[in-house]
Write a protein that holds these residues in place. Structure first.
Motif: not given
Length: 628
Positions: A38-44, A75-83
Motif C-alpha cells: 500500500e505504501l509503495i502504491s501511494n508512492a507510485s 534495524k538499530a532504530a527499529g524503523t522502516l521508511t518508504v520515500a
C-alpha cells in the motif's frame, strides 16, 4: 520520533478514522505484509502525478528528474521508511489525505472488516491503504514537501490520540521534494526490516510498478529490487500466469486472482497496448451512482488518468491499463471524452473485451457462470444502454428459469422451445421464490414452456424495449393477454376440461368490472391460469407489473391500474358467478374486492385497504360457518 516543535498543531481523528485505526492497531492479520504494498502504491501514484504535471510545467521536476521510490530499513532504530520524490503534499493535503477519510466506501469497509475473518484482503479494495501501516507500526511520521514549494510539513501519529502537523526540525534546509513515510515498527513486526523479506514482498506485489524501487541498506549504495517494466508492453508468450496475478494485484490493490485476463497490442491506424482484468471479487464501489470505470490510461508509459471512460459504464468492474502511442501526451482530462483517438480506442477495446467474454463462456462454462453470478446484473445494463452491442450482450447473458436451478443462456432456451412456441417468455420481479410460485406461470407450466425468472432491477428496463433474440420476441407473462393454447399440453387429457358457461362468466366479469371501477383497467377471463382463481397483469402497452412497482417506489403519488384476470374453470369463480347471478350487484361488490385483494397478495402486495379486507373476510367466514 514523536517529539514535536512548539509550532505543532494537534488534531483529533474523525470518528470513522478512529474506528478504523482501532481495528488496525488491535487486530492481527496473517497478511500484514500488505502494508508495504500500500505504501509503495501511494508512492507510485505520487510519482505518476508529478510526471503528469511536468508535461505542462517542466519546472516541477527541476534537476531531480529521475522519479523513484526508496525503502530504508534501520534495524538499530527499529524503523522502516518508504520515500518517493513524487509530487508531495502541502499542509492542507496532509490534513485531507491523512487526517480524514473522505471516500464513500469507508463505512462499508468498516462493516465488512469487522465481520471478515481475514480483514487484510479488504484494505486496498476500500482505498484506505495508508492506515494499514498501523498494523505493524507503533507510530508513523510523514514528511512531505510539494513540488515547487518552499514549505515542508511533518505529520505524526500513534494511531490512537489523533495527529499533529508541524514544520520539520532542521537548520533551515528544506527536505527534498516528495514524501517520506517512516514507521516505528512494533516488536513483532521486525521481520519487515530484513532485506530478504522486503525483496520478497516487492517481487510479490510491486514488481511491475513503473518506477524503480530501491533498497537502501546502511553503508551500501541503493540497489533496484523491481523490474520497473510495463508488463502490458511485453509479448504474451513472455509473461507467466503468476506475473499476471502480481500485476493484477498491483493495479487493483487486492489479493484475489483475476477471473479473466485480456492482454494484446493493437497496431495499424493506432498503436496501443491493453492489459485488462476481470476480477473474481466484486469491488466495493460496483454500484456507486457515478458508475465510473477504473481502467487507467497511459500515453507512452506516462499515467494520465483512470477516469478516461475507456470502457462503458456496464463494464466498470474491469480493471487494467491501456497505453497509447498516439494520444497527445499533453491532452487535458477535460478533452479526453471528445478526443477521436480515445473514442476509437474505447470502441475497439469494448468490442475486444466482449469477444473475450464470449470465448471465456465457451471455454469454461462453470467459471463464466461464477463471473456472471458476480457481475451479471451490471453487464445487463448494457442491454438497455448499448443498442449497437445488444445482440452480443444478450448472447453473454445468463438467466434463472423454471427449467431448473442452474443458469441458462438464451441459446439454451431456444433449443428447448416447445412445438408452436414462437416467443421467449419471462416474469420479472424482485423475489425468485415468489416468481417461481406465481399463478401467471400456470399455463406455461402445464405446457412445459420454460419461463425466464428475472430479478435484477435492470431487467425491468431492458425487457420493456420490445427486443428479439434470434428472431424470437421477448414476452412478459404479467403483461397483456397471453394465449398459449397453440402449444400442446403435457397432459392432453386435460385439454377436454369443460369450461364454465360463457353467459355466467360474462355476467360475472361485467359485475366485477362495475364494482371495481377505477381500481382496475379491465376484468377479463384468463388464458394463463389453470390452478389459481385470479391474478393481476399489466395492460398491454404499459409498463410491466415489476417495472410499475419500481416506478411507484421512485415517484410519490403514482398509481397503477392493473388488469384483473379470473380463471373461468376454477370452482370458486364458477360458484361466485352463480351467486352473483342470484344475489345481484351488492353481492358482486363484496366478491370483487375480495378477489382483487387476493390477486394483490399473490403479487406480493398488500390489500389497498387492509381493514376492509379483514372485515370482508370475517363476514365471509361467518357466513360459511352458518353464523349470521
Amino acid at each position: 520520533m514523536m517529539t514535536e516543535t512548539t509550532s505543532a498543531e494537534s488534531h483529533p481523528f474523525l470518528a470513522e478514522v478512529s474506528r478504523l485505526l482501532h481495528l488496525m492497531v488491535n487486530a492481527v492479520y496473517s497478511d500484514r505484509e500488505i502494508f508495504l504494498r500500500e505504501l509503495i502504491s501511494n508512492a507510485s501514484d505520487a510519482c505518476d502525478k508529478l510526471r503528469y504535471e511536468a508535461i505542462a510545467h517542466p519546472e516541477s521536476l527541476g534537476a531531480d528528474d529521475r522519479l523513484h521510490i526508496t525503502i530504508i530499513p534501520e534495524k538499530a532504530a527499529g524503523t522502516l521508511t518508504v520515500a518517493d520524490n513524487g509530487i508531495g503534499m502541502s499542509r492542507q493535503e496532509l490534513m485531507e489525505n491523512l487526517g480524514t477519510i473522505a471516500k464513500s466506501g469507508t463505512r462499508a469497509f468498516l462493516e465488512q472488516m469487522q465481520q471478515a475473518e481475514e480483514g487484510s484482503g479488504l484494505i486496498g479494495q476500500f482505498g484506505v491503504g495508508f492506515y494499514s501501516a498501523f498494523m505493524v507500526a507503533e507510530s508513523i511520521e510523514v514528511t512531505s514537501r510539494r513540488a515547487s514549494s518552499d514549505e515542508a510539513w511533518v505529520w505524526r501519529s500513534d494511531g490512537v490520540s489523533g495527529f499533529s502537523i508541524s514544520p520539520p526540525q532542521s537548520n533551515g534546509a528544506l527536505p527534498p521534494r516528495g514524501t517520506s513515510v517512516k514507521l516505528k515498527l512494533k516488536k513483532d513486526a521486525f521481520i519487515f526490516l530484513e532485506p530478504d523479506e522486503i525483496e520478497r514482498i516487492v517481487r510479490a506485489y510491486s514488481d511491475h510498478i513503473l518506477f524503480p524501487i530501491e533498497l537502501k541498506l546502511p553503508g551500501e549504495p541503493a540497489r533496484q529490487i523491481n523490474t520497473a517494466s510495463a508488463l502490458w508492453h511485453r509479448a504474451k508468450s513472455e509473461v507467466t500466469d503468476e506475473q499476471y496475478t502480481q500485476a493484477y494485484r498491483s493495479i487493483t490493490n487486492t489479493i484475489d486472482e483475476p477471473a479473466l485476463t485480456v492482454h494484446y497490442k493493437a497496431e495499424g491506424r493506432q498503436s496501443y497496448a491493453v492489459l485488462l482484468f476481470v476480477p473474481k471479487l466484486r469491488p466495493y464501489d460496483l454500484y456507486d451512482p457515478n458508475r465510473k470505470g477504473r481502467v487507467k490510461l497511459y500515453v507512452r508509459r506516462v499515467f494520465i488518468t483512470e477516469d478516461a471512460g475507456l470502457l462503458p459504464a456496464y463494464l466498470r468492474f474491469v480493471r487494467g491499463v491501456v497505453d497509447s502511442e498516439d494520444v497527445p501526451l499533453n491532452i487535458s482530462r477535460e478533452m479526453l471524452q471528445k478526443n477521436p483517438l480515445v473514442g476509437q480506442i474505447r470502441t475497439a477495446v469494448t468490442g475486444r473485451l466482449l469477444t473475450e467474454l464470449e470465448r471465456f463462456a465457451s471455454r469454461d462454462a462453470k467459471a463464466y457462470e461464477a463471473f456472471f453470478e458476480t457481475f451479471g446484473s451490471v453487464l445487463k445494463e448494457g442491454i438497455y444502454e448499448d443498442p449497437t452491442r445488444r445482440d452480443q450482450l444478450l448472447k453473454l447473458a445468463r438467466f434463472r428459469s423454471t427449467a431448473g436451478s442452474g443458469w441458462r443462456s438464451l441459446a439454451d432456451y431456444i433449443a428447448s422451445m416447445r412445438p408452436n412456441q414462437n416467443e421467449i417468455y419471462f416474469l420479472a420481479g424482485d423475489d425468485p421464490t415468489r416468481l417461481a410460485a406465481s399463478p401467471q406461470l400456470e399455463a406455461a407450466r402445464a405446457r412445459g414452456v420454460e419461463v425466464l425468472l428475472l430479478t435484477d432491477p435492470i431487467d425491468h428496463f431492458w425487457t420493456s424495449l420490445s427486443l428479439k433474440f434470434e428472431g424470437k420476441p421477448f414476452r412478459s407473462l404479467s403483461q397483456g393477454e397471453v394465449d398459449l393454447t397453440a402449444i400442446p399440453l403435457l397432459d392432453e387429457s386435460k385439454a377436454a376440461e369443460k369450461e364454465a358457461a360463457g353467459a355466467d362468466i360474462k355476467g360475472l366479469i361485467d359485475a366485477l368490472r362495475t364494482a371495481l371501477g377505477e381500481a382496475v383497467t379491465d376484468v377479463r377471463a384468463s388464458k394463463r391460469l389453470t390452478e389459481s382463481a385470479v391474478c393481476l397483469v399489466a395492460p398491454r402497452g404499459g409498463p410491466d407489473l415489476g417495472l410499475d412497482r419500481l416506478l411507484q417506489r421512485q415517484q410519490t403519488g403514482v398509481t397503477s391500474r392493473p388488469v384483473l384476470e379470473i380463471n373461468p374453470n376454477h370452482p370458486l369463480i364458477t360458484a361466485v358467478a352463480r351467486r352473483v347471478a342470484d344475489k345481484g350487484k351488492e353481492e358482486a361488490a363484496e366478491w370483487a374486492h375480495l378477489l382483487f385483494d387476493e390477486a394483490r397478495i399473490l403479487e406480493g402486495d398488500t390489500p389497498a385497504d387492509p381493514a376492509s379486507f379483514a372485515s370482508r373476510m370475517n363476514q365471509m367466514m361467518l357466513k360459511a360457518l352458518g353464523v349470521q
